[in-house]
Write an enzyme that holds these catalytic residues in place. Structure first.
Site, short mmCIF file in Angstrom:
data_model
loop_
_atom_site.label_atom_id
_atom_site.label_comp_id
_atom_site.label_asym_id
_atom_site.label_seq_id
_atom_site.Cartn_x
_atom_site.Cartn_y
_atom_site.Cartn_z
N ASP A 212 0.83 -1.21 0.00
CA ASP A 212 0.00 0.00 0.00
C ASP A 212 0.87 1.27 0.00
O ASP A 212 1.88 1.33 0.71
CB ASP A 212 -0.87 -0.03 1.27
CG ASP A 212 -2.00 0.98 1.25
OD1 ASP A 212 -2.85 0.89 0.36
OD2 ASP A 212 -2.03 1.86 2.14
N GLU A 263 14.68 -14.39 0.57
CA GLU A 263 15.18 -15.43 1.47
C GLU A 263 14.28 -16.66 1.42
O GLU A 263 14.65 -17.74 1.88
CB GLU A 263 15.14 -14.94 2.93
CG GLU A 263 16.20 -13.96 3.30
CD GLU A 263 15.87 -13.34 4.67
OE1 GLU A 263 15.08 -13.91 5.46
OE2 GLU A 263 16.40 -12.25 4.92
C1 NOJ Z 1 -4.48 2.82 -0.91
C2 NOJ Z 1 -5.60 1.89 -0.66
O1 NOJ Z 1 -5.86 1.16 -1.83
C3 NOJ Z 1 -6.77 2.73 -0.23
O2 NOJ Z 1 -7.96 2.00 -0.19
C4 NOJ Z 1 -6.44 3.34 1.11
O3 NOJ Z 1 -7.49 4.21 1.49
C5 NOJ Z 1 -5.15 4.13 1.05
N1 NOJ Z 1 -4.11 3.44 0.33
C6 NOJ Z 1 -4.63 4.42 2.43
O4 NOJ Z 1 -4.14 3.24 3.01
#
Ligand code: NOJ
Length: 546
Positions: A212, A263
């Site tokens: 993310d 790893e």
């Molecule tokens: C990207 C994620 O896909 C989204 O759903 C989220 O709100 C933001 N990152 C923050 O984590």
């Protein structure tokens, strides 16, 4: 640089299906999907023909951002089940030949994470605060935020805390909601903690991570004001030059993570969620010692315009190949308007704004259906790896009519309803037309309301219908695999303006995007809609096998 592809590099050509756990299948009856629900439905995904699944977060979380606000990175939220449920899901997936990728959210924690609670209870300058980005405010009383950055979800990216003794205190940075404080990646303790989190899931047997906000972890050390006019768009993509995004320092983190996944045996992978433009710049995220894949958001954001689509395909193939990485393709996910609806919009709709009943340029449903199917067939023919979002195989459109009091995306509240946000693509998916909650939940509950018009497109209604979108996806995935399109070369054909034509392996693809009626040769093996008198109109794509 040339890629050395070995047959075991499954991720170079894989079709990866995104499960959004809260909206996939609910076994407990509380109206929120869960891990046991996923396990019970996995056979359908194996039958559909995907290679892997990616699960959005199911970790302990107060669910302020649908689980992207994690309070404990190594435990399952009771909403979704237990670690034992996770293990059972993983085992079932692997026994069906499906690889499993999980989400990891390293840019921020939940404000309920033990680290943040400790930071709030500690003094400025403490080691507890040093895990996050706390700063004194500006102005005589420190009453102004430390800089002018804005949250992706709207409003300022800083929130002021009350110090333990009750006085107004420091500010902390949150690029997203105030319940998602950013951690400080220049702090080695943070790095070590995430090494541990990676290993925890790798030891359990996951096949990789979708990372993310992979463009956000490293901030400019001085946290300067952002001085370019254009403030907020998408998940940071339009903010190139912004001192919070796409900083050089992230690459060192990905090299460290790559060493950790390497790893392990079995080709575990890292996929970047990095809203970085242009693609030539994004390619830095998938250099040989960094991540394996990055989502192709420039492709996703491209409008339904033949020359734009052709350019982004060429640009993608070139940019990813330049670092030896596979091209990836994606049309829908849990953050964007579902692609049938999005590609049929007739007014601009910036990423993250979403659509609702009052949005301008709402899609014509028939155009949306045709265009969505055509765009899918075009995408699934492209070499590389493709991502699908749950429900797209049913042709689900974006849901517009969600009552304000049911909307849960923090974007909606943070903008006082000015932006609808992302709930419209997150509605629980329909499995059986005549069952409670369309088979999503035995109790008939669903955390977001499902439209009554979904009965005819429930999975069970589409299964036996040769013309259904579900059948089209299953055929496309089978042909893609049998004819090895994922590792084939793409060669463009001469076609009229508005029409795209290419060969990929022994398949010829013709997509009439916005061109004249176009004759197509015999030998059609798959069609988004049937040709009439040997020609295809706009919003159609066919595959022809030689
Ligand atoms: C990207 C994620 O896909 C989204 O759903 C989220 O709100 C933001 N990152 C923050 O984590």
């Amino acid at each position: 640089m040339t890629a050395t592809t070995t047959s075991t590099e499954w991720w170079r050509t894989a079709v990866i299906y995104q499960i959004y756990p809260r909206s996939f299948a609910d076994s407990s009856g509380d109206g929120i999907g869960d891990l046991a629900g996923i396990t019970s439905r996995l056979e359908h995904l194996a039958a559909l023909g995907v290679d892997a699944i990616w699960l959005s977060p199911f970790y302990r979380s107060p669910q302020k951002d649908a689980g992207y606000d994690v309070a404990d990175f190594t435990d399952v939220d009771p909403l979704f089940g237990t670690l034992a449920d996770f293990d059972a899901m993983l085992e079932r997936a692997h026994s069906l030949g499906l690889r499993v990728i999980v989400d990891i959210v390293p840019n921020h924690t939940s404000s309920e994470h033990a680290w943040f609670q400790a930071a709030l209870a500690s003094a400025p300058g403490s080691i507890e605060r040093a895990r996050y980005i706390f700063r004194d405010g500006r102005g005589p009383d420190g009453a102004e935020p430390p800089n002018n950055w804005e949250s992706v979800f709207g409003g300022p990216a800083w929130t002021r805390v009350t110090e333990p003794e009750g006085t107004p205190g420091q500010w902390y940075l949150h690029l997203f909601d105030s319940s998602q404080p950013d951690v400080d990646w220049s702090n080695e303790e943070v790095r070590l903690e995430f090494d541990r989190v990676l290993r925890f899931w790798l030891d359990r047997g996951v096949d990789g991570f979708r990372v993310d906000v992979a463009h956000g972890l490293a901030k400019h050390p001085d946290l300067p004001d952002f001085v370019i006019d254009e403030m907020i768009d998408s998940m940071g993509a339009a903010q190139m030059g912004h001192p919070a995004w796409a900083q050089e320092g992230v690459h060192e983190i990905w090299r460290r993570w790559r060493a950790v996944v390497d790893e392990y045996d079995g080709e575990r992978i890292l996929t970047a969620e990095a809203w970085v433009e242009p693609l030539s710049r994004m390619a830095a995220w998938v250099r040989p010692d960094e991540m394996h894949q990055a989502f192709n958001f420039p492709y996703l954001m491209t409008l339904w315009d033949a020359s734009a689509v052709k350019s982004v395909i060429d640009e993608s193939l070139g940019a990813f190949a330049s670092v030896g990485a596979p091209a990836t393709w994606v049309l829908s996910n849990h953050d964007v308007v579902r692609h049938p609806s999005r590609l049929a919009l007739t007014a601009p709709n910036p990423q993250g704004v979403g659509i609702g009943p009052d949005s301008p340029g709402l899609p014509d449903p028939a155009v949306a259906r045709a265009r969505g199917r055509a765009a899918t067939l075009l995408m699934l023919a492209l070499p590389g790896s493709a991502y699908m979002f749950q429900g797209e195989e049913l042709g689900l459109p974006e849901v517009l009519d969600i009552p304000a009091d049911r909307r849960q995306d923090p974007t909606f509240a943070r903008t006082q309803g000015e932006r609808y946000g992302r709930d419209g693509c997150r509605v629980p998916i329909p499995w059986e037309a005549d069952a409670p909650a369309f088979g999503f939940s035995p109790s008939g509950q669903a955390w977001l309301p499902q439209p009554a018009e979904w009965a005819p497109i429930a999975r069970d209604r589409q299964l036996a219908d040769p013309e259904s979108t579900l059948t089209m996806y299953a055929h496309a995935l089978r042909l893609r695999r049998e004819r090895r399109l994922g590792s084939a070369e793409l060669t463009w054909l001469d076609t009229p303006d508005g029409v795209l034509g290419f060969t990929v392996g022994d398949v010829t693809v013709i997509a009439n995007v916005d061109g004249p009626e176009t004759p197509v040769p015999d030998g059609i093996v798959l069609a988004a809609s049937r040709p009439v008198a040997g020609s295809i109109p706009q919003d159609t794509c066919v595959w022809i096998a030689r």
